[in-house]
Write a protein that holds these residues in place. Structure first.
Motif, PDB file in Angstrom:
ATOM      1  N   GLY A   1       0.817  -1.311   0.065  1.00  0.00           N
ATOM      2  CA  GLY A   1      -0.005   0.083  -0.170  1.00  0.00           C
ATOM      3  C   GLY A   1       0.825   1.323   0.159  1.00  0.00           C
ATOM      4  O   GLY A   1       1.803   1.359   0.845  1.00  0.00           O
ATOM      5  N   ASP A   2       0.407   2.381  -0.894  1.00  0.00           N
ATOM      6  CA  ASP A   2       1.120   3.462  -0.666  1.00  0.00           C
ATOM      7  C   ASP A   2       0.266   4.751  -0.890  1.00  0.00           C
ATOM      8  O   ASP A   2       0.550   5.781  -0.850  1.00  0.00           O
ATOM      9  N   GLY A   3      -1.113   4.614  -0.397  1.00  0.00           N
ATOM     10  CA  GLY A   3      -2.172   5.466  -0.227  1.00  0.00           C
ATOM     11  C   GLY A   3      -2.151   5.985   1.046  1.00  0.00           C
ATOM     12  O   GLY A   3      -1.330   5.696   1.918  1.00  0.00           O
ATOM     13  N   ASN A   4      -3.064   6.826   1.301  1.00  0.00           N
ATOM     14  CA  ASN A   4      -2.953   7.730   2.610  1.00  0.00           C
ATOM     15  C   ASN A   4      -3.901   6.888   3.578  1.00  0.00           C
ATOM     16  O   ASN A   4      -3.641   7.317   4.678  1.00  0.00           O
ATOM     17  N   LEU A   5      -4.604   6.002   3.324  1.00  0.00           N
ATOM     18  CA  LEU A   5      -5.468   5.200   4.460  1.00  0.00           C
ATOM     19  C   LEU A   5      -5.595   3.927   4.711  1.00  0.00           C
ATOM     20  O   LEU A   5      -5.452   3.704   6.014  1.00  0.00           O
ATOM     21  N   ASN A   6      -4.989   2.851   3.903  1.00  0.00           N
ATOM     22  CA  ASN A   6      -5.169   1.492   4.109  1.00  0.00           C
ATOM     23  C   ASN A   6      -3.809   0.736   4.035  1.00  0.00           C
ATOM     24  O   ASN A   6      -2.896   1.304   3.891  1.00  0.00           O
ATOM     25  N   TYR A   7      -4.079  -0.490   4.406  1.00  0.00           N
ATOM     26  CA  TYR A   7      -2.683  -1.597   4.260  1.00  0.00           C
ATOM     27  C   TYR A   7      -3.188  -2.395   2.926  1.00  0.00           C
ATOM     28  O   TYR A   7      -4.455  -2.967   2.993  1.00  0.00           O
ATOM     29  N   VAL A   8      -2.367  -2.739   2.032  1.00  0.00           N
ATOM     30  CA  VAL A   8      -2.602  -3.450   0.838  1.00  0.00           C
ATOM     31  C   VAL A   8      -1.686  -4.607   0.840  1.00  0.00           C
ATOM     32  O   VAL A   8      -0.538  -4.325   0.798  1.00  0.00           O
ATOM     33  N   PHE A   9      -2.185  -5.788   0.840  1.00  0.00           N
ATOM     34  CA  PHE A   9      -1.172  -7.234   1.010  1.00  0.00           C
ATOM     35  C   PHE A   9      -1.481  -7.794  -0.308  1.00  0.00           C
ATOM     36  O   PHE A   9      -2.405  -8.093  -0.695  1.00  0.00           O
ATOM     37  N   ARG A  10      -0.267  -8.097  -1.008  1.00  0.00           N
ATOM     38  CA  ARG A  10      -0.133  -8.752  -2.000  1.00  0.00           C
ATOM     39  C   ARG A  10       0.268 -10.146  -1.591  1.00  0.00           C
ATOM     40  O   ARG A  10       1.381 -10.497  -1.236  1.00  0.00           O
TER      41      ARG A  10
ATOM     42  N   ILE B   1      -5.176  -9.841  -4.009  1.00  0.00           N
ATOM     43  CA  ILE B   1      -4.685  -8.551  -3.081  1.00  0.00           C
ATOM     44  C   ILE B   1      -5.829  -8.706  -1.797  1.00  0.00           C
ATOM     45  O   ILE B   1      -7.026  -8.832  -1.993  1.00  0.00           O
ATOM     46  N   ILE B   2      -5.361  -8.382  -0.672  1.00  0.00           N
ATOM     47  CA  ILE B   2      -6.215  -8.193   0.653  1.00  0.00           C
ATOM     48  C   ILE B   2      -5.850  -6.831   1.075  1.00  0.00           C
ATOM     49  O   ILE B   2      -4.857  -6.403   1.355  1.00  0.00           O
ATOM     50  N   LYS B   3      -7.051  -6.064   0.976  1.00  0.00           N
ATOM     51  CA  LYS B   3      -6.898  -4.555   1.418  1.00  0.00           C
ATOM     52  C   LYS B   3      -7.605  -4.291   2.583  1.00  0.00           C
ATOM     53  O   LYS B   3      -8.903  -4.810   2.938  1.00  0.00           O
ATOM     54  N   GLN B   4      -6.944  -4.015   3.813  1.00  0.00           N
ATOM     55  CA  GLN B   4      -7.399  -3.852   5.034  1.00  0.00           C
ATOM     56  C   GLN B   4      -7.689  -2.382   5.734  1.00  0.00           C
ATOM     57  O   GLN B   4      -6.635  -1.589   5.267  1.00  0.00           O
TER      58      GLN B   4
END
Ligand code: SR1
Ligand code: MG
Length: 398
Positions: free
Chosen positions: A29-38, A49-52
């Motif tokens: 993740g490189d956004g401002n809000l979340n965590y993104v797992f590949r 992708i799991i976006k939490q």
């Protein structure tokens, strides 16, 4: 989740990978809000992708944001997948307890902002984006939908915390000396004089904020910048619609126009030479013009094919409606141009300009254009109205 927990989650809950598969995971993740797992199967390359969503924004815990945004993202991705097939990632799973959504991995694609920083071009982008915008906006509006059904959607996509971020960061803080703003030193004087010192501009931003607060016109993506778009030469996928809600239809159109402008301004100051600069800027101007003009044509076609509201077919109504959407789009482009320069959430197109003088010039171009778009929004009704203003603002010295 940690990376290991994401692997365990994929194994235990998703039944997507072979039981014996060797899985690895990276948080990307490189956004401002979340965590993104590949999560990837090392042998087959199969991945997801799991976006939490956490309870506060990744950028700062000043922003308390409901994890319900994951439910909203899941629902709108599914809806957009039916309205505009092929333009969004496929959703595999939603987990209300873990506040995560599991979806298609688009690792064959590139994030458009990153591609634009390298001055790469994507010739089908404008056609793809105009189709996506029209299909998602017209079909969720009162032009087409049964009004009770639409009101159910308004309820389901009520998104107060994420809207509050937009209300604050886009419509409010950039237009006065708010402590959360982050103004580049070279630009500060211009901001104080031309933005914070202009009462007429302040009044127009107030009118626009009330329009954003009250005009439940269409179901928006809500944050359609170039970091929310994945591209290849042939395909475009729109991701990250967690800011979705019912708002003014011009909002998504304006946000993307402003972000195309940031790419153009970046090229003005970072190109290797005139040929790279001219060809990339010509691509961006064509993209803006095609995006706006195709949006208008496709909007009229979609209206003719799908509108169900009797009074919307009265003579002159479609023209009135479309003109107000375009006016809103221009105003939102103006707000986005200003807020990414003055406010807390920046864009790499501008912050990556290393030379102080060049960055100052780039920022002043964005602010000059942004202010004109807000104040004179009704004047810009075609693609070339916008691109002529862009060319004019780029070459003015202050
Ligand atoms: C606290 S979130 C800051 C910004 O990042 C998101 O992508 C939105 O653009 C928001 O305004
Ligand atoms: Mg985002």
């Amino acid at each position: 989740m940690t990376e290991q927990e994401a692997i365990d989650y994929a194994r235990e809950k998703l039944h997507y990978f072979d039981e014996a598969a060797s899985l690895s995971c990276k948080e990307i993740g490189d956004g401002n809000l979340n965590y993104v797992f590949r999560v990837i199967d090392d042998k087959t390359g199969q991945s997801l992708i799991i976006k939490q969503a956490g309870p506060v924004a990744r950028i700062s815990d000043e922003f308390i944001v409901s994890p319900d945004r994951n439910r909203i993202e899941t629902d709108i991705l599914r809806l957009q997948g039916t309205l505009a097939p092929g333009y969004v990632p496929e959703v595999y799973h939603y987990d209300a307890e873990k506040n995560c959504v599991v979806m298609e991995d688009l690792s064959d694609y590139t994030i458009l902002r990153a591609a634009f920083l390298k001055h790469e071009t994507y010739p089908k982008l404008a056609e793809h984006l105009s189709t996506f915008l029209v299909e998602t906006l017209v079909s969720t509006s009162d032009l087409v939908l049964n009004h009770k059904e639409k009101k159910e959607l308004v309820k389901s996509f009520t998104n107060p915390e994420l809207c509050e971020i937009t209300e604050d960061l886009v419509y409010t803080e950039p237009f006065y000396a708010h402590p959360r703003n982050d103004v580049f030193l070279g630009t500060r004087h211009f901001v104080e004089r031309e933005i914070w010192g202009d009462k007429i501009l302040a009044l127009e931003t107030a009118k626009l904020k009330f329009q954003f607060l009250t005009n439940a016109q269409a179901l928006l993506h809500g944050d359609l910048h170039t970091g929310s778009i994945f591209v290849t030469q042939d395909a475009t996928k729109i991701i990250d619609p967690e800011f979705a809600f019912y708002g003014p239809a011009g909002y998504d159109v304006g946000t993307i126009i402003a972000n195309l402008i940031f790419a153009y301004v970046n090229a003005e100051h970072t190109s290797e030479g005139p040929s790279e600069r001219e060809s990339f800027q010509a691509y961006i101007t064509t993209t803006i013009e095609t995006l706006i003009d195709s949006f208008k044509t496709k909007f009229i076609q979609a209206f003719e094919a799908k509108a169900t509201e009797h009074v919307a077919r009265y003579d002159g109504f479609l023209e009135h409606y479309l003109q107000s959407v375009l006016e809103d789009a221009t105003a939102v482009a103006g707000l986005e141009l200003c807020r990414r320069i003055i406010g807390i959430a920046k864009v790499a197109d501008i912050t990556s300009i290393a030379n102080t003088e060049a960055r100052t010039k780039a920022e002043i171009t964005c602010l000059t254009l942004g202010k004109a778009f807000i104040l004179d929004r009704a004047k810009y009704q075609t693609g070339t109205d916008i691109t002529n203003a862009l060319k004019g603002a780029t070459h003015v010295t202050h």
